[in-house]
Scaffold this active site. Structure first.
Site, mmCIF file in Angstrom:
data_model
loop_
_atom_site.group_PDB
_atom_site.id
_atom_site.type_symbol
_atom_site.label_atom_id
_atom_site.label_comp_id
_atom_site.label_asym_id
_atom_site.label_seq_id
_atom_site.Cartn_x
_atom_site.Cartn_y
_atom_site.Cartn_z
ATOM 1 N N HIS A 1 1.568 19.922 25.896
ATOM 2 C CA HIS A 1 1.791 21.337 25.628
ATOM 3 C C HIS A 1 2.297 21.518 24.202
ATOM 4 C CE1 HIS A 1 1.509 22.779 29.823
ATOM 5 N NE2 HIS A 1 1.973 21.579 30.114
ATOM 6 N N ALA B 1 4.858 -4.345 28.701
ATOM 7 C CA ALA B 1 5.215 -3.653 29.938
ATOM 8 C C ALA B 1 6.284 -2.595 29.672
ATOM 9 C CB ALA B 1 5.717 -4.656 30.969
ATOM 10 N N ARG C 1 6.449 0.454 19.401
ATOM 11 C CA ARG C 1 6.446 0.195 17.957
ATOM 12 C C ARG C 1 5.799 -1.165 17.721
ATOM 13 N NH1 ARG C 1 10.465 -3.320 16.463
ATOM 14 N NH2 ARG C 1 12.051 -3.710 18.026
ATOM 15 N N LYS D 1 4.466 -7.310 16.233
ATOM 16 C CA LYS D 1 3.879 -8.317 15.346
ATOM 17 C C LYS D 1 2.372 -8.176 15.320
ATOM 18 C CE LYS D 1 3.148 -12.639 17.387
ATOM 19 N NZ LYS D 1 3.589 -13.962 17.756
#
Length: 116
Positions: free
Chosen positions: A44, A89, A109, A112
């Site tokens: 939204h 996970a 994020r 590596k």
């Protein structure tokens, strides 16, 4: 969904509505998807104070070839996960992921770059 993909149990795939027929989840070949992973093409706009969940918008999700998504990964609208990525996970993927990289976390994020 491409050839030789594996989808574990209790995964969810939220795609386009009649208002957004071109919104899709595109999954490449040789992709492994862990349990309880969620793909959600809906979101939204931020609305005014009296209703923060503003106007509905939808965007496609693209998962490249050879990707491995761990258990309970959440992938949001408009994200592209590059070929050969691993998503750890429990990760929350709200931005594009470069090919051949390991991503993890909330939000996901870059951890590596992976060798071929």
């Amino acid at each position: 969904m491409g050839d030789r993909c594996f989808v574990s149990r209790d995964c969810s795939f939220i795609t386009g509505t009649d208002a957004f027929p071109d919104c899709k989840i595109i999954i490449g070949q040789d992709v492994a998807i862990g349990m309880e992973t969620s793909f959600n093409c809906a979101t939204h706009e931020i609305g005014p104070t009296n209703r923060r969940a503003g106007e509905l918008k939808m965007a496609s999700i693209i998962v490249g070839d050879g990707v491995w998504l761990g258990t309970r990964v959440t992938v949001l609208a408009g994200v592209t996960i590059g070929t050969g990525c691993i998503i750890g996970a429990g990760s929350f993927v709200n931005k594009d992921c470069e090919p051949s990289c390991l991503y993890a976390g909330v939000p996901a994020r870059l951890i590596k770059r992976l060798d071929e």
